[in-house]
Design a protein around this motif. Structure first.
Motif, short mmCIF file in Angstrom:
data_model
loop_
_atom_site.label_atom_id
_atom_site.label_comp_id
_atom_site.label_asym_id
_atom_site.label_seq_id
_atom_site.Cartn_x
_atom_site.Cartn_y
_atom_site.Cartn_z
N GLY A 148 0.91 -0.83 -0.11
CA GLY A 148 -0.17 -0.21 0.10
C GLY A 148 0.69 0.99 0.33
N GLY A 149 -0.09 2.15 0.11
CA GLY A 149 1.30 3.49 0.30
C GLY A 149 -0.53 4.61 0.40
N THR A 150 -0.07 6.05 -0.04
CA THR A 150 -0.22 7.50 0.56
C THR A 150 -0.78 7.75 -1.27
OG1 THR A 150 1.65 8.58 1.23
CG2 THR A 150 -0.04 7.49 2.20
N MET A 151 0.37 7.34 -1.97
CA MET A 151 0.28 8.23 -3.44
C MET A 151 0.02 7.10 -4.16
SD MET A 151 4.24 9.25 -5.12
CE MET A 151 3.37 7.45 -6.14
N LEU A 152 -0.75 7.73 -5.40
CA LEU A 152 -1.08 7.10 -6.43
C LEU A 152 -0.05 6.71 -7.29
CD1 LEU A 152 -4.55 6.04 -7.09
CD2 LEU A 152 -4.27 7.95 -9.18
N ASP B 167 10.64 12.67 -30.41
CA ASP B 167 12.32 13.49 -30.38
C ASP B 167 12.85 12.37 -29.83
OD1 ASP B 167 11.31 14.80 -32.39
OD2 ASP B 167 11.83 16.69 -31.10
N GLY B 168 12.25 11.02 -29.38
CA GLY B 168 13.33 9.96 -28.92
C GLY B 168 13.36 9.78 -27.36
N ARG B 169 12.84 11.32 -26.81
CA ARG B 169 12.69 11.20 -25.81
C ARG B 169 10.95 10.77 -25.06
NH1 ARG B 169 17.17 14.33 -26.88
NH2 ARG B 169 18.17 14.43 -25.12
N ALA B 170 10.90 10.08 -24.08
CA ALA B 170 9.29 10.79 -23.02
C ALA B 170 9.59 11.60 -23.37
CB ALA B 170 9.68 9.22 -22.01
N THR B 171 7.53 11.52 -23.49
CA THR B 171 6.84 12.74 -22.61
C THR B 171 5.49 12.78 -22.38
OG1 THR B 171 6.18 12.57 -25.06
CG2 THR B 171 8.13 14.15 -24.52
N ALA B 172 4.82 11.73 -21.98
CA ALA B 172 3.25 11.75 -21.79
C ALA B 172 2.99 9.92 -21.33
CB ALA B 172 2.68 12.12 -22.16
N LEU B 173 2.74 9.85 -19.92
CA LEU B 173 2.46 8.83 -20.25
C LEU B 173 0.57 8.87 -20.00
CD1 LEU B 173 4.12 8.57 -16.81
CD2 LEU B 173 4.30 7.11 -18.46
N ILE B 174 0.23 7.24 -20.95
CA ILE B 174 -1.32 7.09 -20.85
C ILE B 174 -2.16 6.15 -20.23
CG2 ILE B 174 -1.52 8.23 -22.75
CD1 ILE B 174 -1.40 5.91 -24.75
N ASP B 175 -3.14 5.56 -20.53
CA ASP B 175 -3.48 4.19 -20.07
C ASP B 175 -3.66 4.37 -18.12
OD1 ASP B 175 -4.27 1.68 -19.46
OD2 ASP B 175 -4.01 0.88 -20.69
N PHE B 176 -3.69 5.12 -17.62
CA PHE B 176 -3.58 4.41 -15.73
C PHE B 176 -5.17 4.09 -15.52
CE2 PHE B 176 -2.19 8.56 -17.14
CZ PHE B 176 -0.87 9.19 -16.25
N ASP B 177 -5.67 3.13 -15.77
CA ASP B 177 -6.96 1.99 -15.56
C ASP B 177 -6.29 1.92 -14.31
OD1 ASP B 177 -7.43 2.89 -17.79
OD2 ASP B 177 -8.06 0.71 -18.84
N LEU B 178 -4.89 0.72 -14.22
CA LEU B 178 -4.19 0.19 -12.90
C LEU B 178 -3.54 0.75 -12.25
CD1 LEU B 178 -3.00 -2.86 -14.52
CD2 LEU B 178 -5.23 -2.86 -13.49
N ALA B 179 -4.06 2.30 -12.66
CA ALA B 179 -2.79 3.16 -11.18
C ALA B 179 -4.01 2.81 -9.41
CB ALA B 179 -3.60 4.44 -11.37
N ALA B 180 -2.89 2.75 -8.56
CA ALA B 180 -3.64 2.64 -7.58
C ALA B 180 -2.52 3.16 -6.08
CB ALA B 180 -3.45 0.95 -7.07
N PRO B 181 -2.91 3.17 -5.12
CA PRO B 181 -2.06 4.15 -4.17
C PRO B 181 -1.21 2.91 -3.79
CG PRO B 181 -4.35 3.90 -3.08
CD PRO B 181 -4.15 2.80 -4.38
N GLY B 182 0.49 3.32 -3.45
CA GLY B 182 1.20 2.67 -3.35
C GLY B 182 2.52 3.23 -2.57
N ARG B 183 3.73 2.64 -3.15
CA ARG B 183 5.45 3.36 -2.73
C ARG B 183 5.83 4.00 -4.72
NH1 ARG B 183 8.24 -1.77 -0.52
NH2 ARG B 183 6.83 -2.99 -1.93
N PRO B 184 7.27 4.63 -4.46
CA PRO B 184 6.54 5.62 -4.94
C PRO B 184 7.52 4.56 -6.19
CG PRO B 184 6.98 7.39 -3.91
CD PRO B 184 6.52 5.96 -3.22
#
Length: 271
Positions: free
Chosen positions: A126-130, A144-161
């Protein structure tokens, strides 16, 4: 979804196993099945946007037929087998940096404790951060070869970083024995060195680096259980993937390899 329904929603977007064939782009919109946590998740993503985090889709609305509409994020998304451009050290470092940006923003947004966040790939402690929990190549948008965004947060849940870092390492290093990695990744990837690059890109502390190999082993066990549940439920995509990738023996081999190389990974992270 019927073919005529898809046509009404626009261009089909590839990628993913759970929603394969059900995600569509219509101009600047993406229409896709809404996860059960959509109300809480949308509120969380909007709060991130208000804090200046611009590296995720903006939720727009939920529709009466159980879909969600989000802004389309332009860029490149790699699909398996993964091309070499998405497995460069520059790309890997940028994934770590992007994940850190997400976590820094999420740390400032309280998690809705009333929501039934999915437990399938969630941190068992568990954790206090999503956490995102599914930062695989198919869910990262590049420009341009660099990560700029994240998609598909369907499995997001509280946890440790650190759990989210471990899950990300599984996909991006990848934390797989060479035979398993060769199925979807370019040849010649140096796992210990790449784990260090990801940790550097994220900015892990020395304590977190020492803990990371063990958390990766824990995350791998959770991923195996995730697949087992879906195979038991008869989901064809997971049953087929399990068969094509070596069955449960492949999972045994991955877990044995992680344990055998734990000291090597720890040394790479700390030296």
């Amino acid at each position: 979804m019927r073919a005529e329904d898809g046509a009404a929603h626009g261009e089909a977007l590839d990628g993913g196993m759970t929603n394969a064939g059900a995600v569509f782009r219509r101009g600047s919109l993406v229409v896709r099945p809404a996860p059960p946590t959509a109300p809480a998740l949308h509120a969380h993503l909007r709060a991130l946007g208000e804090l200046g985090f611009d590296a995720a889709p903006t939720p727009l609305r939920l529709t009466p037929d159980g879909r969600e509409q989000l802004t389309y994020v332009p860029g490149d998304v790699a699909l398996p087998p993964f091309p070499r451009w998405v497995m460069t050290e520059t790309a890997l470092r940028s994934v770590g940096s992007l994940l850190r940006r997400l976590h820094d923003a999420c740390a400032a947004v309280p998690v809705d404790t009333r929501a039934a966040w999915p437990r399938a790939l969630a941190d068992p402690e568990g954790g206090t951060m999503l956490c995102h929990n599914d930062v695989c190549p198919e869910n990262v948008v590049f420009r341009d070869g660099r990560a700029t965004a994240l998609i598909d947060f369907d499995l997001a849940a509280p946890g440790r970083p650190l759990w989210d870092v471990a899950m990300t390492a599984r996909y991006w290093v990848p934390m797989l024995d060479p035979a398993s990695a060769a199925a979807l990744h370019p040849a010649g990837l140096d796992a210990p060195a790449r784990l260090r690059v990801l940790a550097d890109g994220y900015g892990l502390s020395r304590r977190e680096r020492a803990e990371l190999p063990g958390v990766i082993e824990q995350a791998t066990a959770s991923c195996r259980a995730f697949v087992a549940d879906r195979v038991t439920d008869g989901e064809p995509a997971y049953t087929q993937a399990l068969s094509e990738r070596g069955g449960w023996r492949r999972w045994d081999r991955v877990q044995e390899w992680l344990v055998a190389h734990r000291e090597t990974f720890t040394t790479a992270l700390l030296d």
